[in-house]
Scaffold this motif. Structure first.
Motif, mmCIF file in Angstrom:
data_model
loop_
_atom_site.group_PDB
_atom_site.id
_atom_site.type_symbol
_atom_site.label_atom_id
_atom_site.label_comp_id
_atom_site.label_asym_id
_atom_site.label_seq_id
_atom_site.Cartn_x
_atom_site.Cartn_y
_atom_site.Cartn_z
ATOM 1 N N THR A 1 -37.334 25.508 21.759
ATOM 2 C CA THR A 1 -37.298 24.098 21.384
ATOM 3 C C THR A 1 -38.688 23.484 21.499
ATOM 4 N N ALA A 2 -39.399 23.833 22.579
ATOM 5 C CA ALA A 2 -40.753 23.310 22.757
ATOM 6 C C ALA A 2 -41.655 23.783 21.615
ATOM 7 N N LEU A 3 -41.561 25.067 21.272
ATOM 8 C CA LEU A 3 -42.404 25.617 20.205
ATOM 9 C C LEU A 3 -42.156 24.940 18.865
ATOM 10 N N ILE A 4 -40.887 24.597 18.596
ATOM 11 C CA ILE A 4 -40.562 23.992 17.304
ATOM 12 C C ILE A 4 -40.859 22.497 17.309
ATOM 13 N N ALA A 5 -40.355 21.797 18.339
ATOM 14 C CA ALA A 5 -40.368 20.335 18.298
ATOM 15 C C ALA A 5 -41.756 19.759 18.565
ATOM 16 N N PHE A 6 -42.517 20.397 19.476
ATOM 17 C CA PHE A 6 -43.770 19.785 19.907
ATOM 18 C C PHE A 6 -44.794 19.627 18.774
ATOM 19 N N PRO A 7 -45.151 20.716 18.057
ATOM 20 C CA PRO A 7 -46.186 20.556 17.020
ATOM 21 C C PRO A 7 -45.762 19.583 15.915
ATOM 22 N N VAL A 8 -44.526 19.696 15.463
ATOM 23 C CA VAL A 8 -44.076 18.829 14.365
ATOM 24 C C VAL A 8 -44.096 17.365 14.799
ATOM 25 N N SER A 9 -43.606 17.093 16.029
ATOM 26 C CA SER A 9 -43.548 15.707 16.487
ATOM 27 C C SER A 9 -44.937 15.113 16.656
ATOM 28 N N VAL A 10 -45.855 15.885 17.258
ATOM 29 C CA VAL A 10 -47.197 15.359 17.466
ATOM 30 C C VAL A 10 -47.876 15.106 16.121
ATOM 31 N N ALA A 11 -47.697 16.047 15.168
ATOM 32 C CA ALA A 11 -48.273 15.848 13.839
ATOM 33 C C ALA A 11 -47.722 14.583 13.193
ATOM 34 N N THR B 1 -24.666 26.816 6.731
ATOM 35 C CA THR B 1 -25.417 26.864 5.472
ATOM 36 C C THR B 1 -26.544 27.892 5.520
ATOM 37 N N LEU B 2 -27.354 27.873 6.596
ATOM 38 C CA LEU B 2 -28.460 28.827 6.675
ATOM 39 C C LEU B 2 -28.010 30.166 7.238
ATOM 40 N N GLY B 3 -26.762 30.252 7.681
ATOM 41 C CA GLY B 3 -26.224 31.524 8.142
ATOM 42 C C GLY B 3 -26.879 32.064 9.399
ATOM 43 N N LEU B 4 -27.416 31.185 10.243
ATOM 44 C CA LEU B 4 -28.062 31.661 11.468
ATOM 45 C C LEU B 4 -27.032 31.997 12.545
ATOM 46 N N ASP B 5 -25.777 31.623 12.269
ATOM 47 C CA ASP B 5 -24.683 31.967 13.165
ATOM 48 C C ASP B 5 -24.851 31.329 14.547
ATOM 49 N N ARG B 6 -24.006 31.756 15.486
ATOM 50 C CA ARG B 6 -24.007 31.105 16.800
ATOM 51 C C ARG B 6 -25.097 31.701 17.670
ATOM 52 N N SER B 7 -26.357 31.453 17.299
ATOM 53 C CA SER B 7 -27.458 32.149 17.952
ATOM 54 C C SER B 7 -28.363 31.177 18.700
ATOM 55 N N ILE B 8 -29.269 31.754 19.495
ATOM 56 C CA ILE B 8 -30.253 30.952 20.230
ATOM 57 C C ILE B 8 -31.059 30.085 19.270
ATOM 58 N N ILE B 9 -31.432 30.666 18.109
ATOM 59 C CA ILE B 9 -32.285 29.908 17.188
ATOM 60 C C ILE B 9 -31.536 28.689 16.634
ATOM 61 N N SER B 10 -30.230 28.827 16.356
ATOM 62 C CA SER B 10 -29.453 27.661 15.914
ATOM 63 C C SER B 10 -29.477 26.566 16.968
ATOM 64 N N GLY B 11 -29.271 26.967 18.228
ATOM 65 C CA GLY B 11 -29.266 25.992 19.314
ATOM 66 C C GLY B 11 -30.611 25.311 19.460
ATOM 67 N N ALA B 12 -31.701 26.120 19.396
ATOM 68 C CA ALA B 12 -33.033 25.555 19.593
ATOM 69 C C ALA B 12 -33.398 24.609 18.453
ATOM 70 N N LEU B 13 -33.046 24.979 17.216
ATOM 71 C CA LEU B 13 -33.346 24.103 16.077
ATOM 72 C C LEU B 13 -32.592 22.782 16.213
ATOM 73 N N THR B 14 -31.311 22.853 16.612
ATOM 74 C CA THR B 14 -30.515 21.636 16.770
ATOM 75 C C THR B 14 -31.121 20.726 17.827
ATOM 76 N N LEU B 15 -31.477 21.311 18.977
ATOM 77 C CA LEU B 15 -32.059 20.482 20.046
ATOM 78 C C LEU B 15 -33.426 19.946 19.632
ATOM 79 N N SER B 16 -34.167 20.717 18.806
ATOM 80 C CA SER B 16 -35.462 20.221 18.330
ATOM 81 C C SER B 16 -35.277 18.945 17.529
ATOM 82 N N LEU B 17 -34.297 18.956 16.613
ATOM 83 C CA LEU B 17 -34.040 17.739 15.830
ATOM 84 C C LEU B 17 -33.696 16.581 16.760
ATOM 85 N N LEU B 18 -32.924 16.900 17.817
ATOM 86 C CA LEU B 18 -32.466 15.860 18.741
ATOM 87 C C LEU B 18 -33.633 15.199 19.486
#
Lengths: 314, 274
Positions: free
Chosen positions: B67-77, B121-138
């Motif tokens: 979540t940190a890796l995804i959310a931090f750069p995008v948010s700061v930018a 939709t993206l077919g990432l299934d019930r995985s860590i990456i799905s969870g991290a992407l969701t929390l990143s948006l949050l």
């Protein structure tokens, strides 16, 4: 995107420097574009939420009429005999929110008055961060506290209390939103210029009169916006109410009974077996849409109150 | 009359403080006897005496890092764009209004978005990456707002001096604004991440499961996190599992406390250097 120009006139013509400048300008534009895309991504989140909710909500309303959804007093989509009335869930959410407001609005407002008008700087520097810890505690923890501490106390006081009940959930959600209400209200109270207070003292007003009849009315728009934001958080609260208030859609006004909120239903349905495309799956989105619209409306109202009725001092 | 009102206000303030003390004392009494090294180092189990939080703790660490890796750069930018680049047009105003409103959307609605978008939709299934992407948006709106405030606090004289020396906009941002704003940005980001660590509902939506008996090895593994493991134990009727839940909560609070302490240390350290 105009750039402040340096001492351009003094430059001598140098093709190499010009080429360097051109790549530099290109890089500047690319970076600007990348940054814009990141900012636009935040808008895409909203678009995504709305589109996702709309798509499944539309399929939901192709099999359930809007009138049934809004007026049917029963919500039993996962049973054999299906009813799709949002009323019991909405009533559950509003009952918890109302209970939380009974706890948090007076407490939060009086706390804000104490911090801004009465407490010394040192006391305030200790109390404010302490209260803010309450807002940082995960909601699942409040659920545990409600179920294992508040409910037993309530059952000792009122023996008719059910194991899962709206009252325990309301109390912990109320505790949870105290810092939201007290912090935002305090900001509004402190923004009232001290010249107003001094003017009132000069006219012979007491501290009580200054606090309640000068400062509070002057900050009223900010205080009300804080109430609305706090209550909107209570409606969107999920884990504490799922754990403590129960999972029984129940159109009642008795806070000692087990109920179900909109958020608790969404959790319950997604934990259970709701295959993609089934009506059970679509109810998630219809309830989610209702929740989204209610909280969005409350947030917008609170922003409107802030911008419309704000007393601009200085 | 005046004194009575002051006492009333003070008493109301104490309500929150007392609630906090009772909450923590209740948790410590229930959970402390169950805390042990084997509790931290064991997987979930049907037998309460053998159960532990290993899978949940590791899952939380995976989710936190991603979540940190995804959310931090995008948010700061995004914050840099809004504060340093954006022309004052209706587009910018719309983006700002939108971010303010996003911060008020209930977390479970982000869970619904994650379920429909990442899991289906993206077919990432019930995985860590799905969870991290969701929390990143949050947490993105929260980090954006905190970063904007930190960037706004950098005095404009610094920018003007750098422009006067011929720096481009990006050079000003990279060499002057960001270094000065970074402590504030980091503090906001760590606080937002600690919110992500405590979230349960959105992860239930994207299908994190309460019972996992292995350590995750990659981003496409199924997973559980501490708050979800706690919820799983609370929802069982037996008293023994409730004690496990309390012990799990103590571990979760310790993680959150560490993160908050890190945020405060970071802020103090950079502030004294300035």
């Amino acid at each position: 995107m105009s750039q402040p120009t340096g001492a351009a006139g003094s430059e001598v013509f140098d093709p190499a420097a010009l080429a360097h400048k051109r790549t530099r300008n290109l890089a500047e534009h690319v970076i600007g574009l990348l940054l814009f895309l990141c900012a636009a991504a935040s808008t895409l989140i909203t678009v995504g939420i709305v589109l996702v909710l709309l798509r499944e909500t539309i399929s939901f309303f192709s099999s359930v009429s809007l009138i049934d959804f809004l007026t049917d007093p029963q919500w039993t989509p996962l049973f054999q005999e299906k009813h799709f009335g949002i009323l019991p869930l909405a009533a559950g959410s509003f009952m918890v929110a109302a209970g939380a407001a009974v706890v948090a609005v007076p407490t939060g407002l009086l706390t804000a008055l104490f911090l801004s008008e009465y407490a010394s700087e040192r006391l305030r520097a200790f109390l404010k961060p302490t209260l803010e810890i309450l807002a940082g505690i995960p909601t699942v923890v409040y659920g545990y506290f409600a179920l294992t501490f508040v409910t037993p106390v309530l059952r000792a006081l009122f023996p008719s209390t059910e194991v899962y009940n709206a009252a325990a959930a309301s109390i912990v959600v109320g505790i949870m939103i105290i810092p939201t209400i007290s912090s935002l209200s305090e900001d509004a109270l402190r923004a009232v210029p001290s010249s107003l207070r001094e003017g009132a003292y000069g006219l012979g007003a007491t501290k009580l009169e200054v606090s309640t009849r000068v400062v509070l009315p002057a900050a009223l728009s900010g205080v009300i916006a804080a109430f609305i934001l706090g209550i909107s958080r209570a409606i969107g609260e999920t884990m504490a109410v799922t754990i403590a208030a129960g999972q029984m859609p129940n159109l009642t006004l008795n806070p000692l009974e087990s109920i179900e909120t909109m958020t608790a239903y969404i959790v319950q349905a997604s934990l259970g077996d709701t295959p993609h495309g089934s009506i059970g799956y679509q109810t998630l989105f219809a309830v989610g849409m209702t929740l989204f619209l209610i909280t969005l409306a409350m947030n917008i109202v609170s922003q409107l109150i802030l911008s419309r009725f704000r007393e601009a001092y200085q | 009359m005046g004194t009575a009102f002051m006492v009333l206000c003070g008493a109301a303030t104490l309500v929150g403080v007392v609630a906090l003390v009772v909450l923590l004392a209740d948790l410590a009494l229930d959970g402390a006897p169950r805390l042990s090294w084997s509790f931290l180092n064991s997987f979930a189990s049907r037998f309460p005496e053998r159960a532990g939080v290993k899978a949940a703790l590791l899952g939380s660490v995976w989710i936190l890092a991603l979540t940190a890796l995804i959310a931090f750069p995008v948010s700061v930018a995004a914050a840099i764009y809004l504060e340093e680049y954006a022309p004052q047009t209706w587009v910018t105003r719309l983006i700002r209004l939108n971010i303010a409103n996003l911060a008020g959307v209930p977390s479970i609605v982000y869970g619904i978005l994650g379920l429909a978008l990442f899991v289906r939709t993206l077919g990432l299934d019930r995985s860590i990456i799905s969870g991290a992407l969701t929390l990143s948006l949050l947490i993105m709106p929260v980090i954006i707002i905190a970063s904007q405030e930190a960037i706004r606090a950098v005095p404009s004289s610094i920018r003007e001096a750098a422009y006067g020396l011929g720096a481009t906009r990006w050079q000003v941002v990279r060499t002057q604004v960001l270094p000065m704003a970074m402590p504030g940005i980091m503090t906001g980001a760590i606080l937002a991440l600690s919110r992500a660590v405590g979230e349960t509902a959105p992860l239930i939506m994207v299908g994190a499961v309460g019972f996992i008996a292995f350590a995750p090895t990659g981003v496409f593994d199924s997973f559980t996190v501490l708050p979800l493991q706690i919820y799983n134990w609370i929802s069982r009727p037996q008293e023994e599992f409730h004690q496990l839940a309390a012990a799990g909560i103590l571990v979760l609070l310790a993680v959150l406390l560490t993160m908050n302490a890190a945020a405060i240390l970071l802020r103090n350290r950079y502030q004294s250097r300035r």
